[in-house]
Design an enzyme around this catalytic site. Structure first.
Site, PDB file in Angstrom:
ATOM      1  N   HIS A 311      87.652   3.642   6.084  1.00 22.78           N
ATOM      2  CA  HIS A 311      87.912   4.076   7.451  1.00 22.78           C
ATOM      3  C   HIS A 311      88.964   3.174   8.062  1.00 22.78           C
ATOM      4  O   HIS A 311      88.986   1.977   7.773  1.00 22.78           O
ATOM      5  CB  HIS A 311      86.628   4.024   8.290  1.00 22.78           C
ATOM      6  CG  HIS A 311      86.720   4.850   9.528  1.00 22.78           C
ATOM      7  ND1 HIS A 311      87.250   4.355  10.696  1.00 22.78           N
ATOM      8  CD2 HIS A 311      86.392   6.142   9.762  1.00 22.78           C
ATOM      9  CE1 HIS A 311      87.228   5.319  11.588  1.00 22.78           C
ATOM     10  NE2 HIS A 311      86.727   6.406  11.062  1.00 22.78           N
ATOM     11  N   ASP A 369      81.102  10.955   6.551  1.00 21.73           N
ATOM     12  CA  ASP A 369      81.292  12.162   5.752  1.00 21.73           C
ATOM     13  C   ASP A 369      80.739  12.068   4.346  1.00 21.73           C
ATOM     14  O   ASP A 369      80.674  13.073   3.634  1.00 21.73           O
ATOM     15  CB  ASP A 369      82.781  12.507   5.693  1.00 21.73           C
ATOM     16  CG  ASP A 369      83.267  12.983   7.042  1.00 21.73           C
ATOM     17  OD1 ASP A 369      82.468  13.625   7.724  1.00 21.73           O
ATOM     18  OD2 ASP A 369      84.409  12.698   7.404  1.00 21.73           O
TER      19      ASP A 369
HETATM   20  N1  CMC Z   1      89.130   5.363  -2.216  1.00 21.75           N
HETATM   21  C1  CMC Z   1      89.847   4.446  -2.902  1.00 21.75           C
HETATM   22  N2  CMC Z   1      90.666   3.561  -2.343  1.00 21.75           N
HETATM   23  C2  CMC Z   1      90.773   3.590  -1.013  1.00 21.75           C
HETATM   24  C3  CMC Z   1      90.048   4.510  -0.217  1.00 21.75           C
HETATM   25  C4  CMC Z   1      89.200   5.409  -0.871  1.00 21.75           C
HETATM   26  N3  CMC Z   1      88.488   6.300  -0.186  1.00 21.75           N
HETATM   27  N4  CMC Z   1      90.352   4.295   1.086  1.00 21.75           N
HETATM   28  C5  CMC Z   1      91.241   3.292   1.101  1.00 21.75           C
HETATM   29  N5  CMC Z   1      91.488   2.858  -0.150  1.00 21.75           N
HETATM   30  C6  CMC Z   1      92.344   1.731  -0.565  1.00 21.75           C
HETATM   31  C7  CMC Z   1      93.829   2.100  -0.448  1.00 21.75           C
HETATM   32  O1  CMC Z   1      94.314   2.635  -1.652  1.00 21.75           O
HETATM   33  C8  CMC Z   1      94.422   0.744  -0.134  1.00 21.75           C
HETATM   34  O2  CMC Z   1      94.448  -0.006  -1.324  1.00 21.75           O
HETATM   35  P1  CMC Z   1      95.696  -1.012  -1.627  1.00 21.75           P
HETATM   36  O3  CMC Z   1      95.626  -2.048  -0.546  1.00 21.75           O
HETATM   37  O4  CMC Z   1      95.431  -1.521  -2.999  1.00 21.75           O
HETATM   38  O5  CMC Z   1      96.941  -0.170  -1.544  1.00 21.75           O
HETATM   39  C9  CMC Z   1      93.374   0.075   0.769  1.00 21.75           C
HETATM   40  O6  CMC Z   1      92.123   0.685   0.379  1.00 21.75           O
HETATM   41  C10 CMC Z   1      93.608   0.292   2.265  1.00 21.75           C
HETATM   42  O7  CMC Z   1      93.646   1.683   2.501  1.00 21.75           O
HETATM   43  P2  CMC Z   1      94.588   2.406   3.557  1.00 21.75           P
HETATM   44  O8  CMC Z   1      94.935   3.776   3.042  1.00 21.75           O
HETATM   45  O9  CMC Z   1      95.707   1.491   3.960  1.00 21.75           O
HETATM   46  O10 CMC Z   1      93.603   2.515   4.803  1.00 21.75           O
HETATM   47  P3  CMC Z   1      93.811   3.468   6.038  1.00 21.75           P
HETATM   48  O11 CMC Z   1      93.159   2.797   7.179  1.00 21.75           O
HETATM   49  O12 CMC Z   1      95.232   3.867   6.192  1.00 21.75           O
HETATM   50  O13 CMC Z   1      93.014   4.795   5.587  1.00 21.75           O
HETATM   51  C11 CMC Z   1      91.359   6.470   5.373  1.00 21.75           C
HETATM   52  C12 CMC Z   1      91.779   5.160   6.068  1.00 21.75           C
HETATM   53  C13 CMC Z   1      90.073   6.984   6.019  1.00 21.75           C
HETATM   54  C14 CMC Z   1      92.457   7.542   5.578  1.00 21.75           C
HETATM   55  C15 CMC Z   1      91.147   6.201   3.862  1.00 21.75           C
HETATM   56  O14 CMC Z   1      90.153   5.199   3.693  1.00 21.75           O
HETATM   57  C16 CMC Z   1      90.771   7.454   3.103  1.00 21.75           C
HETATM   58  O15 CMC Z   1      91.658   8.228   2.726  1.00 21.75           O
HETATM   59  N6  CMC Z   1      89.445   7.690   2.838  1.00 21.75           N
HETATM   60  C17 CMC Z   1      89.010   8.862   2.152  1.00 21.75           C
HETATM   61  C18 CMC Z   1      88.996  10.022   3.116  1.00 21.75           C
HETATM   62  C19 CMC Z   1      87.838   9.941   4.080  1.00 21.75           C
HETATM   63  O16 CMC Z   1      86.694   9.729   3.698  1.00 21.75           O
HETATM   64  N7  CMC Z   1      88.143  10.190   5.371  1.00 21.75           N
HETATM   65  C20 CMC Z   1      87.120  10.274   6.409  1.00 21.75           C
HETATM   66  C21 CMC Z   1      87.263   9.256   7.482  1.00 21.75           C
HETATM   67  S1  CMC Z   1      85.807   9.267   8.556  1.00 21.75           S
HETATM   68  C22 CMC Z   1      85.896  10.767   9.371  1.00 21.75           C
HETATM   69  C23 CMC Z   1      87.068  10.905  10.258  1.00 21.75           C
HETATM   70  O17 CMC Z   1      87.384   9.981  11.018  1.00 21.75           O
HETATM   71  O18 CMC Z   1      87.671  11.970  10.234  1.00 21.75           O
END
Ligand code: CMC
Length: 434
Positions: A311, A369
């Site tokens: 998140h 989720d």
């Molecule tokens: N699985 C594997 N790796 C992950 C995941 C995941 N679900 N989420 C983040 N990472 C890794 C990402 O690859 C990165 O690694 P590195 O530093 O090695 O490049 C690190 O963790 C930081 O991730 P980020 O993408 O910079 O984090 P963000 O804050 O931009 O993204 C997020 C947040 C929610 C978009 C992401 O965690 C994600 O895509 N999660 C899966 C989708 C999900 O479950 N979304 C629902 C969110 S809750 C409901 C809502 O608010 O809508």
């Protein structure tokens, strides 16, 4: 950086600018950079708003490091355990929990707005039956702006209140109609002697030929899903609603833009994606295949993500995920599905991921989720409808945030700046010479 109430930015050759620091009632202070461009000729660069507060807000507070979520100051755990969705909706919209009398009046008013204009029903038949229901939702909610002309003066607080009632009241009807249309069954009219959530379930699962039997455990579970998703401060879809609304756009059109943004798999589409992911692992061999799946997730060259994990704000367990896991137990028990293989798989996957250094070091925890898809599936809600349920819940947050923005004297049309990296000025060469 400077003193308590000022930050000093040094730049160029010995130049400096003082920027005021503002404090809210909780959470990080913010550096007020509104004068930065005027004083320095520079913009700030912050894709994804990682460090940028785009507004003041008094609605929802999240402390992502400690896993705290408050609506108007009240912890989500207390609201989920002691209130129903309409009480929470009242709180989010009005700032205070209602008295018994205020609640009765609010419920009465919402209940009297549940039907949609009859002509709106024809919109559905313009869509293919196999359309994604979120595509239908974007269209139909946007179309509301063409129906309710009497609540369109956004500068009139009464008009805004009427638009809020209409949206909160009609959204269950619109979502249920999208579902009925997709399966070719007749639309069910709302039944006003039922609670908000029971009425929605009846419109979803009832048929005109039979009485619908309300199951209180299942209604409570869905009601909790609505409470947990009702608002989440400046997330992508809420910011979309605010940005659309900042131009003075019609409230129904603004909510339609929020629905469009919510649809994405990184946002509201995540529970659908999480359940599909669990289904795929199950098909490939279930718990025995978790190790292989986790290896793919960790592989830098793969695009596989553990959906329902991670998140932007929560860097500790999402408090909504705990409540959702509790609800999952209750629902599966009520339906005699304790041995549901996907639930077992989810628990095993969560345990392994929480012990794995990849997830621990990145502070990736289950979000709401991860479990909400399992509950919704058990309730009989098809996967493609999950995001519509999220939209139904989030509508109250969107409309409260939109209302807050319109009432804020500091609000301006949203207009981000850019760091231009394209071609510099050049002259057009006549086509014959190119
Ligand atoms: N699985 C594997 N790796 C992950 C995941 C995941 N679900 N989420 C983040 N990472 C890794 C990402 O690859 C990165 O690694 P590195 O530093 O090695 O490049 C690190 O963790 C930081 O991730 P980020 O993408 O910079 O984090 P963000 O804050 O931009 O993204 C997020 C947040 C929610 C978009 C992401 O965690 C994600 O895509 N999660 C899966 C989708 C999900 O479950 N979304 C629902 C969110 S809750 C409901 C809502 O608010 O809508």
């Amino acid at each position: 950086m400077g003193s308590n109430d000022k930050a000093v930015l040094n730049y160029g050759e010995g130049q400096a600018v003082e920027l005021p620091i503002m404090s809210g009632s909780m959470g990080p202070d913010v550096v007020d950079i509104r004068q930065l461009y005027a004083k320095t000729g520079m913009f700030t660069y912050d894709p994804g708003f990682m460090s940028t507060a785009a507004c003041r807000s008094a609605i929802t507070y999240i402390d992502g490091d400690t896993g705290v979520l408050l609506y108007r100051g009240y912890p989500i755990e207390q609201l989920a355990q002691q209130c129903d969705f309409l009480e929470v909706a009242y709180l989010i919209l009005n700032g205070e929990l209602p008295s018994a009398e205020q609640k009765a009046k609010f419920v009465y008013t919402v209940t009297r707005h549940t039907m949609v204009h009859d002509q709106l029903t024809r919109f559905y038949s313009g869509f293919r039956r196999d359309s994604h229901p979120m595509a239908v939702m974007v269209g139909v909610v946007g179309a509301l702006s063409a129906f309710y002309h009497d609540s369109l003066d956004i500068n009139d607080p009464h008009h805004r209140e009427v638009a809020a009632f209409r949206l909160v009241a009609k959204m269950p009807t619109i979502v249920a109609m999208a579902y009925k249309y997709s399966i070719g069954l007749p639309f069910m009219y709302p039944k006003n002697d039922l609670s908000y959530t029971a009425n929605f379930m009846r419109m979803m699962f009832g048929v005109p030929t039979e009485d619908y039997v309300v199951n209180d455990v299942l209604v409570r579970a869905l009601d909790r899903i609505l409470i947990l998703h009702a608002d989440h401060e400046q997330n992508a879809s809420t910011s979309t609603v605010r940005l659309a609304g900042s131009s003075g756009a019609n409230p129904f059109a603004c909510i339609a833009s929020g629905i469009a943004c919510l649809w994405g798999p990184a946002h509201g589409g995540a529970n659908e994606a999480a359940l599909n992911m669990l289904g795929d692992i199950q098909k490939q061999g279930g718990v025995a295949k978790i190790g292989e799946f986790i290896r793919q997730v960790k592989d830098k060259n793969s695009t596989v993500k553990l959906m329902g994990f991670g998140h932007r704000v929560y860097k500790n367990y999402d408090p909504r995920a705990k409540l959702m896991r509790e609800t999952t137990h209750e629902v599966l028990h009520e339906l005699g599905l304790q041995d549901d293989p996907l639930f077992k798989l989810a628990i095993a996957l969560e345990k392994i991921a929480l012990e794995d250094d990849y997830f621990v070091s990145r502070k990736l925890y289950p979000n709401v989720d991860f479990y909400s898809g399992i509950v919704q599936r058990a309730l009989g809600i098809p996967t493609a409808m999950f995001t519509c349920i999220f939209a139904l819940a989030r509508t109250v947050g969107w409309i409260a945030q939109w209302n807050e923005m319109i009432s804020d004297s500091e609000q301006k049309i949203g207009r981000p700046r850019q760091l231009f990296t394209g071609a510099t000025r050049r002259d057009v060469v006549p086509i014959a010479q190119r």
